[in-house]
Write a protein that holds these residues in place. Sequence first.
Motif, mmCIF file in Angstrom:
data_model
loop_
_atom_site.group_PDB
_atom_site.id
_atom_site.type_symbol
_atom_site.label_atom_id
_atom_site.label_comp_id
_atom_site.label_asym_id
_atom_site.label_seq_id
_atom_site.Cartn_x
_atom_site.Cartn_y
_atom_site.Cartn_z
ATOM 1 N N ASP A 131 23.830 -3.368 -20.097
ATOM 2 C CA ASP A 131 24.878 -3.472 -19.081
ATOM 3 C C ASP A 131 25.419 -4.900 -19.020
ATOM 4 O O ASP A 131 24.670 -5.843 -18.782
ATOM 5 N N GLU A 132 26.711 -5.057 -19.227
ATOM 6 C CA GLU A 132 27.341 -6.385 -19.246
ATOM 7 C C GLU A 132 27.171 -7.133 -17.932
ATOM 8 O O GLU A 132 27.161 -8.364 -17.912
ATOM 9 N N ARG A 133 27.049 -6.413 -16.829
ATOM 10 C CA ARG A 133 26.913 -7.065 -15.521
ATOM 11 C C ARG A 133 25.638 -7.904 -15.428
ATOM 12 O O ARG A 133 25.554 -8.800 -14.604
ATOM 13 N N TYR A 134 24.653 -7.586 -16.256
ATOM 14 C CA TYR A 134 23.375 -8.298 -16.200
ATOM 15 C C TYR A 134 23.233 -9.344 -17.292
ATOM 16 O O TYR A 134 22.154 -9.897 -17.485
ATOM 17 N N THR A 135 24.302 -9.658 -17.987
ATOM 18 C CA THR A 135 24.277 -10.677 -19.035
ATOM 19 C C THR A 135 23.783 -12.031 -18.518
ATOM 20 O O THR A 135 23.044 -12.711 -19.228
ATOM 21 N N PRO A 136 24.154 -12.450 -17.299
ATOM 22 C CA PRO A 136 23.660 -13.752 -16.814
ATOM 23 C C PRO A 136 22.136 -13.821 -16.649
ATOM 24 O O PRO A 136 21.571 -14.916 -16.613
ATOM 25 N N LEU A 137 21.461 -12.668 -16.556
ATOM 26 C CA LEU A 137 20.004 -12.678 -16.407
ATOM 27 C C LEU A 137 19.347 -13.060 -17.730
ATOM 28 O O LEU A 137 19.728 -12.569 -18.790
ATOM 29 N N SER A 138 18.353 -13.902 -17.643
ATOM 30 C CA SER A 138 17.585 -14.238 -18.842
ATOM 31 C C SER A 138 16.722 -13.041 -19.230
ATOM 32 O O SER A 138 16.528 -12.117 -18.437
ATOM 33 N N ILE A 139 16.205 -13.067 -20.429
ATOM 34 C CA ILE A 139 15.305 -12.000 -20.885
ATOM 35 C C ILE A 139 14.077 -11.945 -19.971
ATOM 36 O O ILE A 139 13.605 -10.870 -19.617
ATOM 37 N N GLU A 140 13.592 -13.101 -19.569
ATOM 38 C CA GLU A 140 12.444 -13.161 -18.647
ATOM 39 C C GLU A 140 12.782 -12.488 -17.321
ATOM 40 O O GLU A 140 11.973 -11.734 -16.767
ATOM 41 N N ALA A 141 13.980 -12.733 -16.787
ATOM 42 C CA ALA A 141 14.402 -12.125 -15.519
ATOM 43 C C ALA A 141 14.548 -10.605 -15.663
ATOM 44 O O ALA A 141 14.159 -9.849 -14.764
ATOM 45 N N VAL A 142 15.092 -10.158 -16.788
ATOM 46 C CA VAL A 142 15.204 -8.714 -17.035
ATOM 47 C C VAL A 142 13.810 -8.101 -17.056
ATOM 48 O O VAL A 142 13.577 -7.032 -16.478
ATOM 49 N N ALA A 143 12.872 -8.781 -17.705
ATOM 50 C CA ALA A 143 11.494 -8.291 -17.761
ATOM 51 C C ALA A 143 10.916 -8.152 -16.355
ATOM 52 O O ALA A 143 10.324 -7.127 -16.010
#
Length: 189
Positions: free
Chosen positions: A135-147
């Motif tokens: 989802d493009e809306r979550y691009t600002p999140l780092s991989i760590e934040a997504v995790a």
Amino acid sequence: MDLSTLATREPTPIGETTLAIGLRAFASSVVRSSRSDSSVSVYAIERLLAEMTFGMLLETRGLEAADQNMLPIVERARAIMNARREDASFTSAMLASELHVSLRQLQRAFAREGTSPADALRQLRTQLAESLLRDERYTPLSIEAVAQHSGFRSATQMRRAFRAEGKGNPTALRTDRSALAHSATNVDH
């Protein structure tokens, strides 16, 4: 058991069991009562009626059928896991506790479907992480934040889960999505 099976099943008559007689008498006295109860007592009465009804249904269905058919436990477990998948501290033991079954009983129910509670929870978390990464809306999140938002304790744990699910590398997934979006933009112009 799916809903189509339930829809085609013939209704089971409720016999005059001790529990059915007690439930009917209790419900009648509640309906006839004219006093106004506090919200706490109304809640307690509702819970008691629900528990008595559930007990009566189990009694009608038979304990053997309830023991043989573990699918309702798995369905309830999946619903709870889906609701709590973002919580990294949520474990199979906590799930069993919420379902009021032993961890071993929960594991046996999932084993009948060829999986385990831990694997099912990992799969749900991986699906959530994948949807966030795509989802493009979550691009600002780092991989760590997504995790962390997906219920993993770290990006490393998320990468291991992706590998176990055959999904590749989370960073590559995000890069692939960005490349596809970029190429689609260039085609439009």
